[in-house]
Design an enzyme around this catalytic site. Structure first.
Site, short mmCIF file in Angstrom:
data_model
loop_
_atom_site.label_atom_id
_atom_site.label_comp_id
_atom_site.label_asym_id
_atom_site.label_seq_id
_atom_site.Cartn_x
_atom_site.Cartn_y
_atom_site.Cartn_z
N ASP A 1 -0.35 -7.57 1.16
CA ASP A 1 0.24 -6.23 1.23
C ASP A 1 1.76 -6.24 1.19
O ASP A 1 2.42 -5.55 1.96
CB ASP A 1 -0.25 -5.52 2.50
CG ASP A 1 0.04 -4.02 2.46
OD1 ASP A 1 -0.23 -3.40 1.43
OD2 ASP A 1 0.54 -3.48 3.47
N SER B 1 4.46 1.99 8.23
CA SER B 1 3.98 1.07 7.19
C SER B 1 5.14 0.41 6.46
O SER B 1 6.09 1.08 6.05
CB SER B 1 3.12 1.82 6.18
OG SER B 1 1.88 2.19 6.72
N HIS C 1 0.82 -1.22 0.00
CA HIS C 1 0.00 0.00 0.00
C HIS C 1 0.85 1.27 0.00
O HIS C 1 0.31 2.38 -0.13
CB HIS C 1 -0.97 0.01 1.19
CG HIS C 1 -0.35 0.33 2.51
ND1 HIS C 1 0.11 -0.64 3.39
CD2 HIS C 1 -0.09 1.52 3.11
CE1 HIS C 1 0.60 -0.05 4.47
NE2 HIS C 1 0.49 1.26 4.32
#
Length: 680
Positions: free
Chosen positions: A296, A379, A241
């Site tokens: 992801d 992230s 992402h």
């Protein structure tokens, strides 16, 4: 978001002081004033930051800058001068109010002898040179503090026309990515036993695998991973992402060892404040290898050798399905802040992203953190098990310093096979020879100078062929290092191009199989001994002698009836070691009348032609390997009899009149003939 752009031809003397170019000299204000300045359109930092905060959500990377499109070339902008056979081009980039700036060159190709330096009041990037030229001819810079930059290109006058430099993006930082604040509960990685956090001492090595990354104006975390060959290939993982793909991987910049120099006590004002870490050790540009959105994951490779000042570690990993237990360790850059470490002593579980427990889930969920937390900017950061092996990368979650909520990591086990193709799974790169290894320990880059490495560790071919394996000695091996082949499978003759070598040398291993050797996988080991250390390197050879068995046809199956006459789908079971497949479709059993003949790497094919109805057809498929093609698998099928199809009129009812109305033609289809009856 697009922004207008305008150019100011000549800058006024904006600074009363000199603009520092390096530690050795400065450009006087009078000379600075005549250098053209390209002023970016005004940005409202407060509005941009408010919009960014409103948009933030789990599973979304933080954004710190807006891209401003520009079209700046040395041939159309800036000013040229000449000094003693060197042509010098300078221009200034100004984006008032920017906290930092970073640049994107969509064309970057410098001739030998040319250099590009980028200066701000607070720092310097470069010099960039021909050594920074890449195949894609792009260059994306790290962020540098300040709202104005001075670009200086120096090139031998004779080489001036060979310069290809096109600046197309200026990223305006609207909140100060280098001076961010993070949650005060976070724990600096520098903390240790002396500060009451002895647990951190066990993880000094894996801490060095993690880096902050920027992608234009976005912010994430990523990490280096080891591979089964343990050769220091710079493979780098992060979250899908984060938005990195083949088109923008060149814009990724990794910042190594961005850490605070002292331990700030968690929950203190200092812990959440601005740190003093250095962003000076970087790598710019990566290559996209694979990605899989359900777990992801994105796997990249650094374009250039890892910055030697980084002192990195290649993280180990586990692709096992079993969920790890006990201590879990997260290492990350919360909000882009200096590197932090978090610990959870709560057992995780598999689940869908931010979902309930599910044994088949594609994520690993951490119920809560006992030391530290994660934030935006974290992230893509790794989660390690107690054996210091990566088990996933951060997708998103609800954890913060004000709660004990969950975080969700894309599960490494799921990413291993991903979507079943090299572009959607990671195993092809982490286990390039297909050994089946599912657990790998880490590798300290400090060891690379004392080991043997090779461009290729495995090969597949026919017995009649010889194999050549080049390999390299680490730089620490002294001259006169002894080389030998202590282990070689029976039936293989292995020789070295030399029996002594020095660090940095390339040597070749020649392997010749016996003519009567049977199919199978064989191993040859090379040993280097010198300077007080020894290393073994094994090469794998997959020999093929026997003809490959024919693939098993799946559709249409043998003897199938009523197969459609259009868009017929053919499929067969994939076979191991197949480089591809050959398929033929014919209307004769001896395949003298071939309707289609194709080569494909897939195990399926759709025929675009139209077959006759009620006819028998034959199709066959065989495996293409490194040796001769395999056996044919032959299958027959019959198409549906279209002569007996029924047709439903689409324009009924039709009223037929016998009172002088115009004639109506009624068409009735029988088989392939039409009967036309006129009625009055």
């Amino acid at each position: 978001m697009l922004f207008s752009f305008h150019r100011v031809a000549i800058a006024l003397a904006l600074f009363s002081c000199s603009f520092a170019l390096s530690g050795q000299y400065a450009l006087p204000a009078a000379k600075l004033a005549v250098i053209p300045v390209e002023e970016m359109p005004a940005q409202n930092n407060d509005q941009l930051y408010a919009a960014e905060l409103a948009a933030r959500a789990p599973g979304r990377p933080d954004h710190f800058a807006v891209p401003i499109p520009v079209k700046i070339r040395p041939t159309t902008h800036g000013a040229w001068t000449e000094e003693s056979g060197t042509a010098i081009w300078r221009t200034r980039i100004s984006s008032p109010g920017a906290k930092t700036l970073n640049l994107g060159f969509s064309e970057f190709l410098l001739p030998t002898g040319a250099t590009l330096d980028i200066f701000s009041r607070s720092g310097h990037l470069g010099p960039y040179s021909a050594a920074d030229n890449e195949v894609h001819r792009q260059l994306w810079t790290p962020v540098i503090d300040g709202d104005e930059l001075l670009l200086e290109l120096r090139v031998p006058t004779s080489q001036k026309k060979k310069v290809q430099l096109f600046l197309t993006f200026v990223h305006h930082d609207f909140f100060g990515v280098n001076k961010v604040f993070s949650g005060s509960c976070n724990l600096d990685v520098i903390c240790g036993e002396a500060n009451g956090y002895g647990i951190v001492e066990n993880y000094r090595d894996i801490i060095r695998s993690v880096a902050r990354i920027t992608i234009g104006g976005s912010l994430c975390t990523g990490f280096l991973v080891n591979n089964v060959n343990e050769d220091g290939r710079p493979l780098f993982m992060t979250a899908n992402h984060c938005g990195i793909g083949p088109g923008n991987a060149a814009s990724v910049v990794a910042y190594w060892n961005y850490e605070n120099s002292v331990c700030r006590e968690p929950d203190s004002p200092e812990s959440g404040g601005t740190g003093n870490g250095s962003l000076g050790t970087t790598n710019s540009g990566m290559v996209y290898l694979a990605g899989f959105a359900p777990s992801d994951v994105t796997l990249l490779e650094l374009e250039d050798p890892i910055n030697p000042a980084a002192d990195v570690y290649f993280a180990g990993w586990s692709a096992a399905a079993a969920v790890p237990q006990d201590t879990l360790i997260g290492i990350h850059h919360p909000s882009g802040h200096e590197k932090r470490i978090s610990f959870s002593f709560q057992n995780p579980y598999r689940a869908a992203y931010l979902g309930d427990a599910d044994p088949a889930g594609n994520h690993l969920e951490i119920p809560g953190w006992d030391i530290g937390t994660t934030e935006g900017g974290s992230s893509g950061s790794p989660i390690f098990d107690r054996f210091k092996r990566v088990r996933g990368q951060l997708h998103g979650g609800f954890a913060s310093c004000t709660n004990d909520d969950l975080d969700s990591y894309g599960y490494f086990h799921v990413s291993w096979d991903g979507g079943g193709t090299p572009a959607s799974r990671i195993k092809d790169y982490l286990d390039p020879c297909g050994t089946g290894t599912l657990t790998m320990d880490g590798l300290d880059a400090r060891q690379l100078n004392r080991i043997l490495t090779a461009p290729d560790y495995c090969a597949s071919s026919c017995v009649s062929e010889a194999f050549r394996f080049p390999f390299d000695l680490g730089k620490d091996f002294p001259a006169g290092t002894n080389l030998s082949v202590p282990a070689s499978a029976t039936g293989l003759t292995a020789t070295l191009s030399t029996t002594t070598a020095a660090g940095g040398d390339r040597v070749e291993l020649l392997v010749v199989p016996d003519a009567d050797l049977s199919s199978g996988t064989y191993t040859v080991t090379v040993r280097a001994a010198g300077g007080g250390f020894t290393d073994d390197l094994s090469f794998s050879i997959d020999l093929r002698v026997d003809q490959a068995a024919g693939p098993i046809p799946q559709s249409p199956e043998n003897g199938a009836a009523d197969v459609p006459v259009e868009n017929v789908d053919f499929s067969w079971a994939a076979t191991s070691l197949a480089l591809g497949y050959e398929l033929e479709l014919a209307s004769s059993v001896d395949f003298t009348t071939v309707l289609e003949s194709i080569m494909t790497t897939n195990n399926s094919f759709t025929y675009s032609g139209i077959l006759a109805g009620g006819e028998q057809y034959f199709w066959r498929v065989r495996t293409i390997t490194v040796c001769a093609p395999g056996e044919w698998s032959v299958t027959t099928f019959t198409t549906i009899n279209t002569a007996c199809d029924r047709f439903q009129a689409q324009d009924l009812p039709v009223e037929i009149s016998f009172t002088g109305m115009p004639q109506v033609a009624v068409n009735v289809e029988v088989g392939n003939e039409f009967l036309v009856e006129e009625m009055e």
